[in-house]
Write an enzyme that holds these catalytic residues in place. Structure first.
Site, PDB file in Angstrom:
ATOM      1  N   ASP A  54       0.832  -1.213   0.000  1.00  0.00           N
ATOM      2  CA  ASP A  54       0.000   0.000   0.000  1.00  0.00           C
ATOM      3  C   ASP A  54       0.866   1.263   0.000  1.00  0.00           C
ATOM      4  O   ASP A  54       0.637   2.197  -0.754  1.00  0.00           O
ATOM      5  CB  ASP A  54      -0.856   0.040   1.274  1.00  0.00           C
ATOM      6  CG  ASP A  54      -2.243  -0.535   1.058  1.00  0.00           C
ATOM      7  OD1 ASP A  54      -2.425  -1.256   0.061  1.00  0.00           O
ATOM      8  OD2 ASP A  54      -3.125  -0.262   1.881  1.00  0.00           O
ATOM      9  N   GLU A  79      -3.608   7.112   3.067  1.00  0.00           N
ATOM     10  CA  GLU A  79      -4.067   6.348   4.217  1.00  0.00           C
ATOM     11  C   GLU A  79      -2.909   5.940   5.127  1.00  0.00           C
ATOM     12  O   GLU A  79      -3.055   5.840   6.333  1.00  0.00           O
ATOM     13  CB  GLU A  79      -4.801   5.099   3.695  1.00  0.00           C
ATOM     14  CG  GLU A  79      -5.265   4.180   4.789  1.00  0.00           C
ATOM     15  CD  GLU A  79      -6.140   3.044   4.278  1.00  0.00           C
ATOM     16  OE1 GLU A  79      -6.297   2.907   3.051  1.00  0.00           O
ATOM     17  OE2 GLU A  79      -6.666   2.318   5.127  1.00  0.00           O
ATOM     18  N   ASP A 153      -6.152   6.541  -1.861  1.00  0.00           N
ATOM     19  CA  ASP A 153      -6.306   5.220  -1.243  1.00  0.00           C
ATOM     20  C   ASP A 153      -5.617   4.248  -2.196  1.00  0.00           C
ATOM     21  O   ASP A 153      -6.128   3.954  -3.270  1.00  0.00           O
ATOM     22  CB  ASP A 153      -7.783   4.843  -1.041  1.00  0.00           C
ATOM     23  CG  ASP A 153      -7.910   3.618  -0.144  1.00  0.00           C
ATOM     24  OD1 ASP A 153      -6.896   2.899   0.018  1.00  0.00           O
ATOM     25  OD2 ASP A 153      -9.004   3.378   0.403  1.00  0.00           O
ATOM     26  N   ILE A 155      -5.004   1.005  -2.266  1.00  0.00           N
ATOM     27  CA  ILE A 155      -5.871  -0.139  -2.582  1.00  0.00           C
ATOM     28  C   ILE A 155      -7.023  -0.119  -1.591  1.00  0.00           C
ATOM     29  O   ILE A 155      -6.817  -0.339  -0.398  1.00  0.00           O
ATOM     30  CB  ILE A 155      -5.144  -1.504  -2.418  1.00  0.00           C
ATOM     31  CG1 ILE A 155      -4.066  -1.684  -3.480  1.00  0.00           C
ATOM     32  CG2 ILE A 155      -6.134  -2.669  -2.512  1.00  0.00           C
ATOM     33  CD1 ILE A 155      -4.581  -2.051  -4.857  1.00  0.00           C
ATOM     34  N   ASP A 156      -8.208   0.168  -2.070  1.00  0.00           N
ATOM     35  CA  ASP A 156      -9.377   0.062  -1.196  1.00  0.00           C
ATOM     36  C   ASP A 156      -9.891  -1.379  -1.281  1.00  0.00           C
ATOM     37  O   ASP A 156      -9.701  -2.046  -2.295  1.00  0.00           O
ATOM     38  CB  ASP A 156     -10.466   1.048  -1.664  1.00  0.00           C
ATOM     39  CG  ASP A 156     -11.634   1.063  -0.696  1.00  0.00           C
ATOM     40  OD1 ASP A 156     -11.384   1.088   0.529  1.00  0.00           O
ATOM     41  OD2 ASP A 156     -12.782   1.033  -1.148  1.00  0.00           O
ATOM     42  N   THR A 158      -8.837  -3.923   0.777  1.00  0.00           N
ATOM     43  CA  THR A 158      -7.636  -4.778   0.851  1.00  0.00           C
ATOM     44  C   THR A 158      -7.984  -6.223   1.190  1.00  0.00           C
ATOM     45  O   THR A 158      -7.306  -7.134   0.726  1.00  0.00           O
ATOM     46  CB  THR A 158      -6.646  -4.271   1.919  1.00  0.00           C
ATOM     47  OG1 THR A 158      -7.296  -3.311   2.724  1.00  0.00           O
ATOM     48  CG2 THR A 158      -5.427  -3.668   1.290  1.00  0.00           C
ATOM     49  N   ASP A 303     -11.286   7.142   1.200  1.00  0.00           N
ATOM     50  CA  ASP A 303     -12.237   6.203   0.577  1.00  0.00           C
ATOM     51  C   ASP A 303     -13.227   6.933  -0.342  1.00  0.00           C
ATOM     52  O   ASP A 303     -13.657   6.386  -1.348  1.00  0.00           O
ATOM     53  CB  ASP A 303     -13.094   5.491   1.643  1.00  0.00           C
ATOM     54  CG  ASP A 303     -12.299   4.584   2.555  1.00  0.00           C
ATOM     55  OD1 ASP A 303     -11.433   3.858   2.054  1.00  0.00           O
ATOM     56  OD2 ASP A 303     -12.561   4.594   3.779  1.00  0.00           O
TER      57      ASP A 303
HETATM   58  C1  2IP Z   1     -12.048  -0.272   3.782  1.00  0.00           C
HETATM   59  C2  2IP Z   1     -12.717  -1.187   2.796  1.00  0.00           C
HETATM   60  C3  2IP Z   1     -13.809  -1.938   3.517  1.00  0.00           C
HETATM   61  C4  2IP Z   1     -14.887  -0.980   3.989  1.00  0.00           C
HETATM   62  C5  2IP Z   1     -14.249   0.107   4.843  1.00  0.00           C
HETATM   63  C6  2IP Z   1     -13.061   0.787   4.160  1.00  0.00           C
HETATM   64  O1  2IP Z   1     -10.876   0.260   3.226  1.00  0.00           O
HETATM   65  O2  2IP Z   1     -13.250  -0.499   1.713  1.00  0.00           O
HETATM   66  O3  2IP Z   1     -14.304  -2.905   2.652  1.00  0.00           O
HETATM   67  O4  2IP Z   1     -15.825  -1.732   4.732  1.00  0.00           O
HETATM   68  O5  2IP Z   1     -15.204   1.065   5.108  1.00  0.00           O
HETATM   69  O6  2IP Z   1     -12.480   1.738   5.009  1.00  0.00           O
HETATM   70  P1  2IP Z   1     -17.123  -2.416   4.074  1.00  0.00           P
HETATM   71  O7  2IP Z   1     -16.652  -3.338   2.991  1.00  0.00           O
HETATM   72  O8  2IP Z   1     -17.819  -3.092   5.211  1.00  0.00           O
HETATM   73  O9  2IP Z   1     -17.900  -1.279   3.519  1.00  0.00           O
HETATM   74  P2  2IP Z   1      -9.422  -0.543   3.240  1.00  0.00           P
HETATM   75  O10 2IP Z   1      -9.609  -1.854   2.604  1.00  0.00           O
HETATM   76  O11 2IP Z   1      -8.564   0.391   2.423  1.00  0.00           O
HETATM   77  O12 2IP Z   1      -9.020  -0.613   4.674  1.00  0.00           O
HETATM   78 CA    CA Z   2      -9.952   2.235   1.983  1.00  0.00          CA
END
Ligand code: 2IP
Ligand code: CA
Length: 379
Positions: A54, A79, A153, A155-156, A158, A303
């Protein structure tokens, strides 16, 4: 600032390439998916590689933007922190160096001397990305670099990236989990007001090419400033304005009371659950869902900034759910839109940048009003 958009599309493609390489190359993949077993050092190290991937992507974006737009250095946020401690207890600051060899040496010091993994990662960072076809040449964006800030971000979603389940996406259908939920998100906001004005989303794992088995990505972008509203996607067909027929995408961990209220409003078959905060907003952008509702403060500025800009370009937006429930609807609606320039000073660490009041992402104001009406007095 059409040059900034072009640059962001390019660095997002480079980032997507690093994300693909980390899954394709066995020595990197092993580090990524290793189970958290063994002694504490190993646990910490495994955790660190996910974070390192990341950070490397984030620093690469920061580096490339800083070279072309020095006025933006200091306003490029991400992040992750780029300070690491390696197995020897040494502190290492991860940055992208001038040459591939220097970057490889620096990464090897964080990877406890794993030169193979470090060289593979450095090669991906210094590689030129494939050319991106976009229609941005005739675009004039009336913004100056000195008035802008960036949220990255790397990689969202992850967890989906690491789990790596492969789904075949069907045109016009939302697929709730899998590799395609992992997204590179780069959002640009105005330092003065915090409004999101430009966003680039890259989906590194959009489809698997049957000819060579390699993953291909897809990108999306939008610009929204003043009268200029332009998005790489056409606005989806208008959905239902009120109540029944309206579709909502939620996190599977959403509160029961929200699930129940929205079931009454939309009907059970119109509530969809999906992973990834960025992916859920992308579903609204693409018209695969009408709204994304989140009642918790579990997302962050990195995000939402990029996809928020695309939604604005399409005539929608992302509001703070708590503020919206408290305000009487009307002329002040725009005051409940999420902004990106101010930290919550009562909090510490990442929480300073959380979207504390939850959110609703929408394309159509009438649909937003239906959602807010359905949740009034319930939260
Ligand atoms: C996370 C990821 C999660 C999400 C959370 C984000 O970011 O997108 O999937 O939770 O809100 O902060 P959910 O899937 O329950 O919506 P990261 O993967 O970058 O930590
Ligand atoms: Ca994220």
């Amino acid at each position: 600032m059409a040059e900034l958009l072009k640059l962001l599309l390019r660095v997002a493609e480079k980032a997507a390439n690093v994300a693909r390489v980390c899954r394709q190359e066995a020595p990197l993949f092993q580090l990524l998916v290793q189970e958290k077993t063994g002694d504490d050092k190993n646990k910490k190290f495994v955790q660190d590689f996910k974070t390192l991937a990341d950070v490397v992507i984030q620093e690469m974006i920061r580096h490339d933007v800083g070279v072309q737009f020095p006025e933006m250095v200091g306003f490029i946020h991400g992040e992750e922190s780029n300070k690491f401690e390696n197995g020897l207890g040494e502190n290492v600051t991860v940055t992208v160096c001038a040459t591939e060899e220097e970057t490889a040496t620096l990464l090897a010091s964080v990877l406890d001397g794993d030169h193979i993994a470090a060289s593979l990662l450095a090669r991906a960072i210094h590689q030129n990305p494939a050319t991106i076809d976009t229609d941005t040449d005739s675009l004039t964006v009336p913004l100056k670099p000195s008035e802008l800030g960036i949220w990255i971000d790397p990689i969202d979603a992850t967890s989906q990236y690491i789990e790596g389940r492969e789904e075949v996406l069907r045109e016009g259908h939302l697929s709730p989990s899998g590799l395609h939920c992992a997204l590179v998100l780069i959002g640009v906001y105005l330092r003065d007001t915090g409004e999101p004005v430009m966003g680039v989303i890259n989906q590194p794992f959009n489809y698997k090419d049957p000819t060579d088995g390699g993953w291909r990505g897809k990108h999306f972008w939008g610009v929204s400033c003043g009268d200029l509203n332009i998005c790489s996607l056409c606005p989806p067909k208008r959905g239902p304005e009120r109540g029944q027929g309206l579709s909502a995408v939620l996190s599977s961990s959403e509160k029961q009371v929200v699930k129940e209220s929205l079931t009454s409003l939309c009907g059970p078959e119109k509530l969809i659950y999906a992973s990834g905060a960025g992916y859920k907003i992308l579903c609204v952008i693409q018209g695969l869902a009408d709204v994304y509702v989140l009642s918790e403060g579990s997302t962050f500025k990195w995000d939402s900034c990029a996809p928020h800009a695309l939604l604005r370009a399409l005539g929608g937006g992302v509001v703070d759910l708590t503020k919206r429930l408290q305000s009487s609807s009307g002329a002040q609606d725009h005051l409940t839109e999420l902004t990106y320039h101010q930290a919550n000073t009562e909090c510490r660490g990442a929480d300073r940048w959380a979207n504390h009041g939850g959110l609703v992402a929408y394309r159509d104001c009438a649909q937003l009003r239906s959602i807010v009406d359905a949740l009034k007095g319930k939260l």
